[in-house]
Design a protein around this motif. Sequence first.
Motif, PDB file in Angstrom:
ATOM      1  N   TYR A 161       0.841  -1.194   0.000  1.00 14.22           N
ATOM      2  CA  TYR A 161       0.000   0.000   0.000  1.00 14.22           C
ATOM      3  C   TYR A 161       0.875   1.242   0.000  1.00 14.22           C
ATOM      4  N   LEU A 162       0.275   2.357  -0.363  1.00 12.87           N
ATOM      5  CA  LEU A 162       0.965   3.642  -0.363  1.00 12.87           C
ATOM      6  C   LEU A 162       0.455   4.493   0.778  1.00 12.87           C
ATOM      7  N   CYS A 163       1.368   4.995   1.602  1.00 10.83           N
ATOM      8  CA  CYS A 163       0.988   5.914   2.672  1.00 10.83           C
ATOM      9  C   CYS A 163       1.371   7.331   2.258  1.00 10.83           C
ATOM     10  N   HIS A 164       0.394   8.214   2.298  1.00  8.97           N
ATOM     11  CA  HIS A 164       0.572   9.608   1.891  1.00  8.97           C
ATOM     12  C   HIS A 164       0.551  10.564   3.083  1.00  8.97           C
ATOM     13  N   CYS A 165       0.516  10.058   4.307  1.00  7.70           N
ATOM     14  CA  CYS A 165       0.420  10.953   5.469  1.00  7.70           C
ATOM     15  C   CYS A 165       1.634  11.882   5.515  1.00  7.70           C
ATOM     16  N   ARG A 166       1.479  13.011   6.155  1.00  5.65           N
ATOM     17  CA  ARG A 166       2.561  14.007   6.194  1.00  5.65           C
ATOM     18  C   ARG A 166       3.802  13.456   6.885  1.00  5.65           C
ATOM     19  N   MET A 167       3.640  12.609   7.887  1.00  8.67           N
ATOM     20  CA  MET A 167       4.823  12.040   8.552  1.00  8.67           C
ATOM     21  C   MET A 167       5.610  11.159   7.589  1.00  8.67           C
ATOM     22  N   CYS A 168       4.922  10.345   6.803  1.00  5.25           N
ATOM     23  CA  CYS A 168       5.627   9.503   5.817  1.00  5.25           C
ATOM     24  C   CYS A 168       6.233  10.357   4.704  1.00  5.25           C
ATOM     25  N   GLN A 169       5.541  11.398   4.296  1.00  8.52           N
ATOM     26  CA  GLN A 169       6.116  12.282   3.285  1.00  8.52           C
ATOM     27  C   GLN A 169       7.432  12.881   3.784  1.00  8.52           C
ATOM     28  N   ALA A 212       5.796   3.448  -0.115  1.00 12.35           N
ATOM     29  CA  ALA A 212       5.171   2.163  -0.394  1.00 12.35           C
ATOM     30  C   ALA A 212       5.583   1.184   0.700  1.00 12.35           C
ATOM     31  N   PHE A 213       4.604   0.510   1.303  1.00 17.42           N
ATOM     32  CA  PHE A 213       4.846  -0.402   2.414  1.00 17.42           C
ATOM     33  C   PHE A 213       4.242  -1.781   2.160  1.00 17.42           C
ATOM     34  N   LYS A 214       4.835  -2.780   2.812  1.00 12.49           N
ATOM     35  CA  LYS A 214       4.290  -4.137   2.927  1.00 12.49           C
ATOM     36  C   LYS A 214       4.090  -4.379   4.411  1.00 12.49           C
ATOM     37  N   ASN A 215       2.846  -4.638   4.823  1.00 13.72           N
ATOM     38  CA  ASN A 215       2.548  -4.890   6.228  1.00 13.72           C
ATOM     39  C   ASN A 215       2.658  -6.381   6.505  1.00 13.72           C
ATOM     40  N   VAL A 216       3.413  -6.728   7.542  1.00  9.97           N
ATOM     41  CA  VAL A 216       3.643  -8.140   7.894  1.00  9.97           C
ATOM     42  C   VAL A 216       3.639  -8.300   9.407  1.00  9.97           C
TER      43      VAL A 216
END
Length: 157
Positions: A35-43, A52-56
């Motif tokens: 998935y793609l995270c667009h939150c300001r902290m990730c930006q 882009a993340f893979k959750n495991v």
Amino acid sequence: MSEDTKGARNETSVEGGCMCGRVRYAVSITDNDGYLCHCRMCQRAGGGLAIAFKNVPKDSVTWTTPEPDYYKSSPIARRGHCADCGTPLTFDYPDSEHIDLTIGSFDDPIRFTPTHHFGAENIHEAWLDTRALPRKRTDEYEPLVKRWKDTIGKLPE
């Protein structure tokens, strides 16, 4: 999650790590969803418009070299990275049983497919579909090719 005829999860072991190779991991995955995270902290943490993340599950990750260095990015979360080369590697809530691994840190990131967006309030729509923009390959950009050849005699793999 995929299952075989006996009801067990089909798991695949994949590997990844940082740019310099100091921090490496292996992880068992059951699908190629990301998935793609667009939150300001990730930006801010990734220096781009999304990560882009893979959750495991945390217990599916084995650090084959030293664990990443961690930065407490907020009162509720931390981010793993390599202190030597700066590669962002993880995001997690310390009290969660799951961890996000950055797709770009996998040895074979092309296998993953985005399934959703998170932090949608900060999506920069103009950057989502760039298929119509002109493209240039790095091995066709002469100033870059010349720098590599002058330095190491060839293009890197």
